[in-house]
Each structure stands twice: as C-alpha cells, then as structure tokens.
Design an enzyme around this catalytic site. Sequence first.
Site, PDB file in Angstrom:
ATOM      1  N   GLU B 106       7.196  -0.236   0.372  1.00  0.00           N
ATOM      2  CA  GLU B 106       6.019  -0.935   0.893  1.00  0.00           C
ATOM      3  C   GLU B 106       5.534  -0.333   2.205  1.00  0.00           C
ATOM      4  O   GLU B 106       4.343  -0.360   2.508  1.00  0.00           O
ATOM      5  CB  GLU B 106       6.310  -2.427   1.076  1.00  0.00           C
ATOM      6  CG  GLU B 106       6.461  -3.202  -0.232  1.00  0.00           C
ATOM      7  CD  GLU B 106       7.871  -3.145  -0.791  1.00  0.00           C
ATOM      8  OE1 GLU B 106       8.712  -2.373  -0.276  1.00  0.00           O
ATOM      9  OE2 GLU B 106       8.150  -3.881  -1.757  1.00  0.00           O
ATOM     10  N   PHE B 168      14.768 -18.223  -2.635  1.00  0.00           N
ATOM     11  CA  PHE B 168      15.039 -16.813  -2.893  1.00  0.00           C
ATOM     12  C   PHE B 168      13.858 -15.962  -2.428  1.00  0.00           C
ATOM     13  O   PHE B 168      12.714 -16.239  -2.764  1.00  0.00           O
ATOM     14  CB  PHE B 168      15.290 -16.595  -4.390  1.00  0.00           C
ATOM     15  CG  PHE B 168      15.495 -15.142  -4.739  1.00  0.00           C
ATOM     16  CD1 PHE B 168      16.582 -14.440  -4.224  1.00  0.00           C
ATOM     17  CD2 PHE B 168      14.594 -14.473  -5.552  1.00  0.00           C
ATOM     18  CE1 PHE B 168      16.769 -13.101  -4.524  1.00  0.00           C
ATOM     19  CE2 PHE B 168      14.768 -13.131  -5.855  1.00  0.00           C
ATOM     20  CZ  PHE B 168      15.860 -12.443  -5.341  1.00  0.00           C
ATOM     21  N   GLN B 169      14.153 -14.955  -1.653  1.00  0.00           N
ATOM     22  CA  GLN B 169      13.150 -14.042  -1.086  1.00  0.00           C
ATOM     23  C   GLN B 169      12.081 -14.760  -0.271  1.00  0.00           C
ATOM     24  O   GLN B 169      10.936 -14.339  -0.224  1.00  0.00           O
ATOM     25  CB  GLN B 169      12.522 -13.178  -2.183  1.00  0.00           C
ATOM     26  CG  GLN B 169      13.543 -12.221  -2.782  1.00  0.00           C
ATOM     27  CD  GLN B 169      12.929 -11.159  -3.663  1.00  0.00           C
ATOM     28  OE1 GLN B 169      11.899 -11.378  -4.280  1.00  0.00           O
ATOM     29  NE2 GLN B 169      13.580 -10.006  -3.725  1.00  0.00           N
ATOM     30  N   LYS B 218       2.877 -18.222  -4.567  1.00  0.00           N
ATOM     31  CA  LYS B 218       2.801 -17.845  -5.976  1.00  0.00           C
ATOM     32  C   LYS B 218       1.921 -18.828  -6.745  1.00  0.00           C
ATOM     33  O   LYS B 218       1.106 -18.426  -7.581  1.00  0.00           O
ATOM     34  CB  LYS B 218       4.217 -17.818  -6.564  1.00  0.00           C
ATOM     35  CG  LYS B 218       4.250 -17.398  -8.007  1.00  0.00           C
ATOM     36  CD  LYS B 218       5.667 -17.372  -8.551  1.00  0.00           C
ATOM     37  CE  LYS B 218       5.657 -16.842  -9.986  1.00  0.00           C
ATOM     38  NZ  LYS B 218       6.992 -16.879 -10.585  1.00  0.00           N
ATOM     39  N   MET B 538      11.647  16.302  19.451  1.00  0.00           N
ATOM     40  CA  MET B 538      11.173  15.653  20.674  1.00  0.00           C
ATOM     41  C   MET B 538      12.335  14.998  21.416  1.00  0.00           C
ATOM     42  O   MET B 538      12.357  14.961  22.651  1.00  0.00           O
ATOM     43  CB  MET B 538      10.090  14.636  20.334  1.00  0.00           C
ATOM     44  CG  MET B 538       9.358  14.113  21.537  1.00  0.00           C
ATOM     45  SD  MET B 538       8.610  15.426  22.531  1.00  0.00           S
ATOM     46  CE  MET B 538       6.939  15.443  21.911  1.00  0.00           C
TER      47      MET B 538
END
Lengths: 203, 629
Positions: B106, B168-169, B218, B538
């Site tokens: 993502e 969940f999640q 959802k 760097m």
Amino acid sequence: MSDSAKDEVSARANGATPGPAHSAPPTRALPGSGEVHRHILVAIVLNRPGVLNRVASLMRARNFNIESLSVSHTDQPDISRMTITLLGDDVAVEQVSKQLYRLIDVLKVQDFSGEPTVEHELALIKVRATDSNRAEIVKVAELYRARLVDIADGSVIVEASGSEAEVDAIVALLRSYGIKELVRTGTAVMARGSASIEEALKR
Amino acid sequence: MTITKGEPAQQPTAARQVKAAPTDLRRGHVPNDGTAGAAAIEQARSAMLRDTKPTKRSRIGADVVCEALLRQGVDVFFGYPGGVVLPLYDVLGDYPELRHVLVRHEQGGAHAADGYARVTGRVGVCLGTSGPGATNLVTGIGTALLDSIPMVAITGNVPGALIGKDAFQEIDINGITLPMTKHNYLVRNADDLPRVFAEAFHIARTGRPGPVHIDITKDALQQETAVQHPSPAEVIAGLPGFRPNFDGHPRQLKIAAAEIARAKRPMILAGHGVLHAEAWDDLRAFAEKTSIPVAWTLLGIGAMAEDHPLAYGFMGMHGWKHVNRAIQSADLLIAIGMRFDDRVTGNVRTYAPYARIVHVDIDPAEIGKNVAVEVPIVGDAGRVLRALTPMVDATPLGDRSEYLEQLAEWRAESEASSWHGSGAWREGVLTADFVVERIGELTNHAATYVADVGQNQMWLARYLGFRRPNSHVSSGGLGTMGFALPAAMGAALGQPDRETWAVIGDGGFQMTFQELMTLVQDRIPVKIALFDNKKLGMIRQWQEIFYAGNYHSAHLLGPDFAKLADAFGIPAFRACTPDEVDPAIEAAQAVDGPALIWFEIAETQNVFPMMPAGKGLSDLIEKWDGPEE
Ligand SMILES: Cc1ncc(C[n+]2csc(CCOP(=O)(O)OP(=O)(O)O)c2C)c(N)n1
Ligand SMILES: [Mg+2]
C-alpha cells in the site's frame, strides 16, 4: 540600514570580498517579540465529530503552550464554541489562530486579549469545616460574592464565580481551612457591546 | 559494457525495438493495441467482468465511490484489496473506464498516487483495506502532506457496529491520519458518500493542496443509496470553514512593487507553490520584466527552465554555493510559494542578513512562521504575479549589469569548483554527477525525473538541468526513502507521453523494489537508474564529516541487481565506467517497457557543498579532507 551600509552589502557578500573587519553581518530577528503573555482565543467551530480532537491534536503537534481549553454549545445546534487560554508572544498566538484557521471545521477565531470583555469562571471548592469555623467560612464567601451550596458534617462546598483573579483570591483564602477538592471551569469570555463573533463570517 | 538482459515473461516481441517514435500515440496509459500488454489487460478485464455480478442490481455505497472517482476525472488509481474493501472490488469491474493498478504494497500505492498528482496537477487516489492496509498507506500520506500534494486516500474499515470493539483488522486509522492530512472523514452511512467524496476532492486540490483521507465502514460500502452527487456550488456552501484567499491584498502588492523598485540586489526564490499554481509563465514574465534572477527550492525545480538567462540555481543545504552566496548578499528576497524550511535557511539568525523579504504564499500560516518578513502577501502565486507584474517598472538587464555580472562570476567559480566541474570522471571514476548529466542530455531534458532520497536525490537536483515544470518529482519535506520507484510508476501513468526516469540509491531501492512486478504486470515503462554506491551514502557522508568517520550501519549489502531485475522480467544493463554510461542509457531507452540500469558508482563520493545542520548558508563545507586540526 543606511545607504552607505547598503553599498557595503555587495562588497561583503559572504566574505567573498571582505569588507571592513568591524562590520559583522547583522543578525536576522526571529519572528515575535518574545514577550510572553496570557491570551484568550475563542474559536467558533462546526459541531462535527472529532473537532475537539482536531484542535487538541494541533495544539500538541505544534508545541503550543495551552493552559485551558473548553468547549460548549452555542445557541445554534451545529455550531460550538471553544475557549482557549494560552501563553505566548504576539507571533506565537497569531500562529495558533492561523493554524486553527487551517482546520476545515473552524469558522472563526478571535484573540480577546486587550479587548473589553466579560470574563468569568466558576469554581466549586469543598472546604473542611467544623461547627466553630463554619460561620467564618460563610462570611469569607459572602465577601467574595460566593455562596455555600452544600453543607455536610465536616465540610462545605463553596461556589465562587468571577474573573480568574477573583477566583484565585478566594481559593487562596479558603486554603487555610483545608481544601478537600477543587474544580474550576476555566474562563468563559464574551466581548462587550453588540458585536457577535458568531455572526461574523470567517475571514 | 556488461549487459544482462532478462527474458521478460510478459515482454512483447517488439521489446527489443528502438524506442517508440514520437508519432507513436500511446493513448493515455493504455498499452498499444496488438501488444501483449494490451492483450493481457483485455483478458484480465473480461475475466473480471465475467466474474462480477450481472448488471441489474441496485446502487450501493461502493458504486457511489466509483461514480465519484469518475466524476472527479480519475482515470487511474492504486490499490490493494482486503476483507472490508471487497464490496468495492466486487463492483470495480462494472466501471471499466476506471483503471485500478494493483500495487505490491500500500505504501507503493500512496506514492504512486503522489507521483501521478505531481506530474499532472490532478488529485491522485490510492486505496487500502482496514488495519495493516491502512497503516501501510500512512508513510505515503505523510509524504504528500509535507509536500502539499493533492491526494485522496481511501480505506475500508470494519462494519460500523464493530467499530471500537478491537475487531479483526480494526485500527483507529482516523486518529492516525488526523494530524497528517488536510482533512479526514469516517463514513458510516452510504448516504454520506456523495457529499464526502465531493468535499474531499475539493479540499485536496483547492488552496494549498494536501492529502485527504476517507475511511469507509464495510457496511457503508454495501448499503443501498439513492443520494445524488452534490454540485460544486453545494460543496462550497457545505464547507463554510474552507475559504482560501487567492488574491493578494492590493495595498501589499503596492508595497511589494515599491520594495522591488528600490532593490539593488533582488533575488526571486521560487518554490513548489509556483508549480501548484501553474504560474511558471507568470514567473518568467515577472523575472524578465524586472531582470531579477531566480533561485529555487528543491520542490521549486522546474518553475524556471534552467537554461533561461535569469535562472540562477538550486538553493539550500546542498544547493549551489553561488546561489546561497547571492541570497546571503541580497537586499531583497521575493519568495513565492515557498516556506523557508530549515533545509533552505539553515540558522535563521544568519540567513540573508541584508535582505528585506516579500513573502507570497497561499497559506497565511506560512507567513511569519519561520522568518519575520517585511511584506506578507497571502494569495495564489499565479494571481499575485499577474497582479504584481504590471505594477513594477520594466528594468532592462543592462540596468543591473554590475549585479548580474557579479552573479555570473560567482556562478562560474562555484560550478568549476564542484566535483563535477573538476571532472573526476575524466580519470575513469564513475561519479554520480556525470551519470545524472548524461541522463539529462540523452533524454533531451524532456523526461520526468523522479528522485529517491539521499545523495542520489541531491545529485539529481543539482546536475540534471531541468527545463520543464513538473518534470522533477522528489520527496522534499518528509524525505521518504523508497519513494522513487512507486512514485515513478504513478508519474509514468500520469504523463505517458514522456519518458519517466527514477533515480534511486541502492538503499532506497531495497525498500520498495517489490513494485518492479507492478511495472511488469501493468506495463508501466519506467526507466530505473540505480545508483549503487553500496552504501547508505548520505548516512556515510554525515558520519564521515560529523561523526569522525564512525561508519556504523552505513555499509549496505545489495543483491545482484541484474539478476534481481531479470527475475522480475525486466531487462537490466550495467555501467561501471564513464564510457559505459551512454550505451547503457540508450539501451534502456530502446526497451519498450520498464528497464533498469545498474550504475556501480564511486563508493565514497560526497555531495558538496553542504551546509551543516544548524549552521548558516555562509558556512558551506565545500570539500572534506578530514577535520581541521
Ligand atoms: C524511510 C527512511 N529511512 C531512513 C532515512 C534516513 N536516510 C536518509 S538518506 C539515507 C541513505 C540513503 O541511501 P541510498 O538509498 O543508498 O542513497 P544514497 O545516499 O547512497 O544515494 C538514509 C538512511 C530516510 N530518509 N527515509
Ligand atoms: Mg547508496
């Protein structure tokens, strides 16, 4: 800067062509006077979920030094009012209002410091009291236009209201009797005169 | 030249052909008809359509999302599915005009949306599921916030009834994105979706742009709704607290014009705001009328073509010495759409000690935040410049000849003293500045160039020679390693008619190279210039200069990058010496599709000059032979 000083500018640029040894470059002033004062900001906000969270989160993230923050309804159901007292210099406080303006739910922000206002807060003070000193406490309260709102065995609750300084004063006086519990609402503020912050549109 | 060519799985037979001619009209981001890529997409699309429900069904929240995206002109977005967003994936097949690119992480989706937004000026869109999908987007959203990129990030959340139950999640993603978005929403009811999407796009792109996050339960995606999309006027009326100011105050403009008339050593500082406002022509007209040279910030690159006589250069921590010197000696800075970030000013106390400052920005909070300014102007860079230009007197170059000659002298000196000018590459050392310069030349400076973070980013900024607005993409504010590859993916889809080059260090590449597979699957023709110094360069540079050479964790093992690319089906080329550079670049350009060049560059080259953190623009370190005794 005088004209001759200006002429020197090109010569002394970055030490490339060094100018007179005595002329060190001036230092740039940082924004703000550095004089810290207490300010009261009022924000008129849309009454949306999370708006208090947004304001509080902004204050924390931007390292602003807030003393108190209170939220209340206005007479319009979809609009709330936040009163924020904070410490800072002129520029810091201006930054707070500008950052508040960036929030989509904020409609109007005003710094009330230095304006003619009515400023009040309310305190409830639970004080130890015995039969022998209860009358004395009543007298102290009366002196400060406060009143007893509860009397129990061994304690009383004093309700005081007024400016922050007035409430400070009565709290200090009652301390000698022993304060069991103290709650203060924080300052509510309103500008004197007929102007209304709610009616003024966002800049 | 060592050439390692992978035999890419999905590579069309035309793969080895010379670069597509300019007449080759690739429509949008869709591959040419008749190519394997086109066939693969067609096949996937028809499979998707067959698998999805028949058309006769009622309109649900997920449909509203797709409709809203199409109404906002979105043609491509970047996402990754998961349980709570499956209702959306279930209807996506019904909207074939809406191209969904399945990323591999993502974060890549968010950076791709960002890259797309930066090159098109339009709102980029990314999507993730609840919980880990949402938290994976966070780095990309933060990157967009600090660089003011218009983006709408969409996440699903657990059904409304489960919110707050540690389902969940479930994660409080709204709480997480609150301080790192311009605004965010939690939508629990499908009826709210039309309004929320219209508001989100309006907020993301209006005024100072920024990311907006929409979290949707959802069940809101599944509910039926008949609510229609609001008109633009309704959207504005519904946002009484969002009224950006576009026009500079006339009194302030007058004062600015007077300052400009008085100044003997004025300098324009162009920032990202010039690009956001699409004000490059206005900037040039203003600079030309007043004969004032233009310097730019990292994100202001491209605001002025670098070959313009008044283009002076890149400022700040790794900017050109002559530019910083000119700022330190200026008597007037006209700052347009930039925010005096610490990488630009160094220690503010010693910054531009002789300069008065005119500061133009659309965000009032930026003015007076970091430096005190004499003339604040709140407004859109383009509108302010268009209003200001007629108010200033025309000053021919000749009237500033002494000043401009001095600047030219400083410039010649500083360009000659950098590593580039001194020419280590002539002795056979493959230096990064040489590679960057060759990429610029061989692409005619016409491509889109996307930087990662670190030395590679600064080399690109300093040496490419940008000629075009929005041709430079770089994570300036957050400095997000791993940005370049996914951002280039979005940039290539946003500007399909341009070549897109990603310049990436070996460290940053190892953060997000999983998106190589997205390039292949979606046939996105990004050319990757991998700058392999086998170091977190760097970091190594800072350790060398500020930590007495204590190189803890600066050495970074990398894989055989040619084999790696090969495993993804991406042709790879390798260059270890200066004379291998041009053939490698040309070979990569000839590939019809993504390609990678593995530049094994000098391992200990530093970016100079450099301003130590906390020091001022006059304290540049120009070379380093160890600490002075
Ligand atoms: C996500 C992230 N982690 C850490 C850093 C700190 N950092 C900045 S530059 C750099 C080294 C980059 O190495 P590489 O990608 O090889 O590029 P180089 O400097 O060698 O060109 C690091 C670790 C960062 N900017 N971003
Ligand atoms: Mg490296």
